[in-house]
Scaffold this motif. Structure first.
Motif, PDB file in Angstrom:
ATOM      1  N   ASN A 134       0.806  -1.227   0.000  1.00 33.42           N
ATOM      2  CA  ASN A 134       0.000   0.000   0.000  1.00 33.42           C
ATOM      3  C   ASN A 134       0.836   1.273   0.000  1.00 33.42           C
ATOM      4  N   THR A 135       2.133   1.169  -0.290  1.00 31.79           N
ATOM      5  CA  THR A 135       3.015   2.332  -0.393  1.00 31.79           C
ATOM      6  C   THR A 135       3.466   2.471  -1.837  1.00 31.79           C
ATOM      7  N   PRO A 136       3.288   3.627  -2.468  1.00 27.49           N
ATOM      8  CA  PRO A 136       3.719   3.789  -3.868  1.00 27.49           C
ATOM      9  C   PRO A 136       5.214   3.544  -4.027  1.00 27.49           C
ATOM     10  N   ALA A 137       5.568   2.749  -5.026  1.00 27.63           N
ATOM     11  CA  ALA A 137       6.974   2.391  -5.234  1.00 27.63           C
ATOM     12  C   ALA A 137       7.809   3.600  -5.613  1.00 27.63           C
ATOM     13  N   GLY A 138       7.247   4.533  -6.378  1.00 25.81           N
ATOM     14  CA  GLY A 138       8.012   5.705  -6.778  1.00 25.81           C
ATOM     15  C   GLY A 138       8.391   6.584  -5.603  1.00 25.81           C
ATOM     16  N   ASN A 139       7.516   6.717  -4.617  1.00 30.06           N
ATOM     17  CA  ASN A 139       7.843   7.495  -3.429  1.00 30.06           C
ATOM     18  C   ASN A 139       9.004   6.874  -2.660  1.00 30.06           C
ATOM     19  N   VAL A 140       8.961   5.558  -2.501  1.00 29.20           N
ATOM     20  CA  VAL A 140      10.037   4.878  -1.777  1.00 29.20           C
ATOM     21  C   VAL A 140      11.357   4.990  -2.535  1.00 29.20           C
ATOM     22  N   GLN A 141      11.308   4.810  -3.858  1.00 28.27           N
ATOM     23  CA  GLN A 141      12.547   4.865  -4.629  1.00 28.27           C
ATOM     24  C   GLN A 141      13.163   6.260  -4.601  1.00 28.27           C
ATOM     25  N   LEU A 142      12.340   7.302  -4.635  1.00 31.60           N
ATOM     26  CA  LEU A 142      12.869   8.662  -4.541  1.00 31.60           C
ATOM     27  C   LEU A 142      13.566   8.879  -3.202  1.00 31.60           C
ATOM     28  N   SER A 143      12.980   8.375  -2.130  1.00 36.22           N
ATOM     29  CA  SER A 143      13.619   8.501  -0.819  1.00 36.22           C
ATOM     30  C   SER A 143      14.927   7.726  -0.768  1.00 36.22           C
ATOM     31  N   VAL A 144      14.963   6.543  -1.392  1.00 40.09           N
ATOM     32  CA  VAL A 144      16.187   5.747  -1.409  1.00 40.09           C
ATOM     33  C   VAL A 144      17.299   6.484  -2.148  1.00 40.09           C
ATOM     34  N   VAL A 145      16.966   7.048  -3.302  1.00 34.04           N
ATOM     35  CA  VAL A 145      17.980   7.744  -4.092  1.00 34.04           C
ATOM     36  C   VAL A 145      18.530   8.941  -3.335  1.00 34.04           C
ATOM     37  N   VAL A 146      17.663   9.712  -2.693  1.00 33.27           N
ATOM     38  CA  VAL A 146      18.121  10.870  -1.916  1.00 33.27           C
ATOM     39  C   VAL A 146      18.983  10.416  -0.750  1.00 33.27           C
ATOM     40  N   TYR A 147      18.597   9.348  -0.099  1.00 29.00           N
ATOM     41  CA  TYR A 147      19.295   8.881   1.098  1.00 29.00           C
ATOM     42  C   TYR A 147      20.682   8.356   0.758  1.00 29.00           C
ATOM     43  N   VAL A 148      20.794   7.444  -0.202  1.00 31.71           N
ATOM     44  CA  VAL A 148      22.073   6.788  -0.482  1.00 31.71           C
ATOM     45  C   VAL A 148      23.024   7.676  -1.274  1.00 31.71           C
ATOM     46  N   SER A 149      22.526   8.694  -1.968  1.00 35.39           N
ATOM     47  CA  SER A 149      23.402   9.591  -2.726  1.00 35.39           C
ATOM     48  C   SER A 149      23.980  10.712  -1.868  1.00 35.39           C
ATOM     49  N   GLY A 150      23.489  10.860  -0.639  1.00 35.66           N
ATOM     50  CA  GLY A 150      23.982  11.906   0.226  1.00 35.66           C
ATOM     51  C   GLY A 150      23.431  13.279  -0.096  1.00 35.66           C
ATOM     52  N   ALA A 151      22.404  13.349  -0.928  1.00 32.91           N
ATOM     53  CA  ALA A 151      21.824  14.633  -1.298  1.00 32.91           C
ATOM     54  C   ALA A 151      20.928  15.148  -0.174  1.00 32.91           C
ATOM     55  N   SER A 152      20.624  16.428  -0.235  1.00 29.00           N
ATOM     56  CA  SER A 152      19.737  17.051   0.742  1.00 29.00           C
ATOM     57  C   SER A 152      18.300  16.941   0.253  1.00 29.00           C
ATOM     58  N   PHE A 153      17.430  16.430   1.107  1.00 30.98           N
ATOM     59  CA  PHE A 153      16.031  16.308   0.720  1.00 30.98           C
ATOM     60  C   PHE A 153      15.414  17.674   0.471  1.00 30.98           C
ATOM     61  N   PHE A 154      15.812  18.673   1.239  1.00 36.05           N
ATOM     62  CA  PHE A 154      15.213  19.996   1.094  1.00 36.05           C
ATOM     63  C   PHE A 154      15.600  20.638  -0.241  1.00 36.05           C
ATOM     64  N   LYS A 155      16.807  20.361  -0.729  1.00 34.60           N
ATOM     65  CA  LYS A 155      17.195  20.875  -2.044  1.00 34.60           C
ATOM     66  C   LYS A 155      16.404  20.169  -3.150  1.00 34.60           C
ATOM     67  N   ILE A 156      16.265  18.858  -3.008  1.00 33.11           N
ATOM     68  CA  ILE A 156      15.455  18.118  -3.987  1.00 33.11           C
ATOM     69  C   ILE A 156      14.018  18.609  -3.957  1.00 33.11           C
ATOM     70  N   GLN A 157      13.512  18.897  -2.773  1.00 30.87           N
ATOM     71  CA  GLN A 157      12.141  19.378  -2.643  1.00 30.87           C
ATOM     72  C   GLN A 157      11.956  20.733  -3.324  1.00 30.87           C
ATOM     73  N   ARG A 158      12.957  21.618  -3.211  1.00 31.24           N
ATOM     74  CA  ARG A 158      12.869  22.921  -3.876  1.00 31.24           C
ATOM     75  C   ARG A 158      12.893  22.770  -5.392  1.00 31.24           C
TER      76      ARG A 158
END
Length: 478
Positions: free
Chosen positions: A280-304
């Motif tokens: 019941n969790t969209p796969a695209g949402n999880v994958q976006l979080s994984v990419v941000v997490y493992v790449s060391g990027a800032s979520f707030f920059k991606i959000q902007r």
């Protein structure tokens, strides 16, 4: 050797050729073969001057003249290649021979027999409602039987399945499937053609049947695209059954959108999801979080970035929930499994390890220290220990505590140490000397200390020439 090309503006030059094959072949450059080709093209009456771009189609060669006939017939090659020294010899054919030749060199690849039962076909990969779905010739004859259809929500796309026994027109003669060119454009990267099912609606998804094949590509490797909301809504404005306008309801969750299409005229209804669902969790949402997490990027920059493009994105709390629920447990599980395999291998040999600590700030004001132990034979990290300064009475003692914890783990796994390479920390030297472990100094630390002293000397008057020798001295130390 001739070159095989296929150009729409070129025609076969053989006298009397009426059914041209799309695979055309230029005359060879060698004089002996070229003469034989010209003699065949003009049926023995070669003119004094001939054109430069004479071509012969594949219908005038025997099957053994092609080196990739099997691949071309199976649809794995776009053009035929002639073997060395091939000469056209086939001129006229009977009606049966023409039919056999056409089957040998198909103009378009066809999947299965035209009368195959639709249930054995592969299901489509992609949206269940394409441009061709809305065309009249795809209208299901099941609309003649009211109450026979109902819509089933199945995650990605919907299928229409029978409630009762099928009508007679479904059990008599097998329905002829459309050819590839009748079902619109295909995705050459892995999608298959859309199925005109056995009397069912064009949105019928064979993935619901027990004999259909599931896609072998993992969800995270499937290609994704940026799709505008207006383009998505265009697909659901018209009912695919009765062609009347439909009512549309949407539901959004981060990058995920779900569309509910209802037809007030024929009561057709279906639900379409833009992403697969994982518990019941969209796969695209999880994958976006994984990419941000493992790449060391800032979520707030991606959000902007997403908000600047008006791309839908979830909140930071959702990102942290994904990290706690999926990402971090997966990383820990993978790390533990890799560590166990490495320690098991090291237990069978004498290990040579190197270790050092990295603190969160320079000097003696650090609060946390990450102590890392590495296998120097394979340059693989064996263990990581996080030490807090108030646990050991100050940041000066964190490195020794990290070494103790790592050695305790190695002893527990019965790993025998041949030697250990560290910096020249006094506490580390004394601890390893008392433990009877061979210690070597890290060359990088020694070179760094000497270079700092030489750097100070080179700034003194009459010692500037020392700077020219700095690199050579570093190399000599190593």
């Amino acid at each position: 050797m001739t070159t095989s090309k296929s150009k729409s503006h070129m025609k076969c030059c053989v006298v009397g050729c009426t059914e041209q094959h799309k695979s055309l072949h230029f005359l060879p450059a060698k004089d002996d073969r070229r003469t034989e080709w010209l003699h065949f093209i003009f049926d023995g009456h070669v003119p004094a001057t001939v054109g430069k771009n004479l071509v012969v189609c594949a219908n005038h060669f025997k099957a053994d003249c092609f080196e990739n006939l099997g691949q071309y017939t199976a649809g794995l090659a776009n053009k035929l290649r002639l073997t060395e020294g091939s000469v056209p010899t086939v001129r006229g054919r009977s009606q049966d021979e023409r039919h056999a030749c056409t089957s040998q060199f198909p103009a378009a690849r066809e999947i299965g027999c035209q009368t195959d039962h639709p249930e054995i076909l592969k299901h489509t990969v992609g949206t269940q409602l394409s441009l061709r779905t809305l065309q009249p010739h795809f209208r299901s004859e099941c609309t003649k039987y009211p109450g026979y259809l109902f819509s089933k929500d199945c995650g990605v796309g919907t299928s229409t399945v029978p409630l009762t026994a099928p009508p007679p027109f479904l059990t008599s003669t097998p329905i002829k499937r459309p050819r590839l060119e009748e079902v619109g454009e295909l995705d050459l990267e892995g999608s298959t053609s859309m199925v005109a099912s056995q009397g069912l609606d064009a949105t019928y998804d064979p993935a619901d049947s027990e004999i259909s094949d599931m896609p072998s590509t993992p969800i995270h490797e499937v290609s994704k695209y940026i799709v505008y909301e207006t383009c998505i809504m265009e697909l659901f404005k018209v009912c695919p059954v009765c062609k009347h306008p439909c009512t549309i309801q949407t539901r959004r969750l981060g990058t995920f959108i779900s569309v509910v299409q209802q037809c007030p005229h024929c009561e057709y209804c279906r639900t379409w999801d833009s992403q697969p669902l994982l518990n019941n969790t969209p796969a695209g949402n999880v994958q976006l979080s994984v990419v941000v997490y493992v790449s060391g990027a800032s979520f707030f920059k991606i959000q902007r970035v997403f908000r600047a493009m008006h791309l839908q994105v979830f909140l930071y709390d959702t990102f942290r929930w994904h990290a706690r629920t999926y990402i971090e447990p997966a990383i820990v599980t993978k790390w533990k499994a890799s560590q166990d395999d490495l320690l098991l291998r090291l237990s069978t040999e004498n290990a040579i390890i190197g270790d050092d600590i990295r603190a969160d700030s320079a000097g003696h004001s650090a609060k946390f220290g990450s102590y890392t132990v590495m296998d120097l034979k394979t340059n693989t990290v064996i263990d990581v220990q996080l030490v807090q300064s108030n646990e050991v009475g100050g940041s000066y003692h964190m490195e020794k505590e990290g070494l103790k914890r790592s050695l305790a783990l190695l002893n527990e796994r019965k790993v025998t140490l041949d030697c250990i390479v560290t910096d020249r920390h006094p506490q580390i030297q004394k601890f390893l000397r008392e433990a009877g472990i061979n210690q070597y100094y890290d060359v990088w630390h020694m070179e760094k200390g000497i270079s700092k002293q030489l750097e100070k000397i080179s700034k003194i008057k009459d010692c500037q020439k020392l700077k020219k020798w700095m690199q050579a001295i570093r190399n000599h130390i190593y």
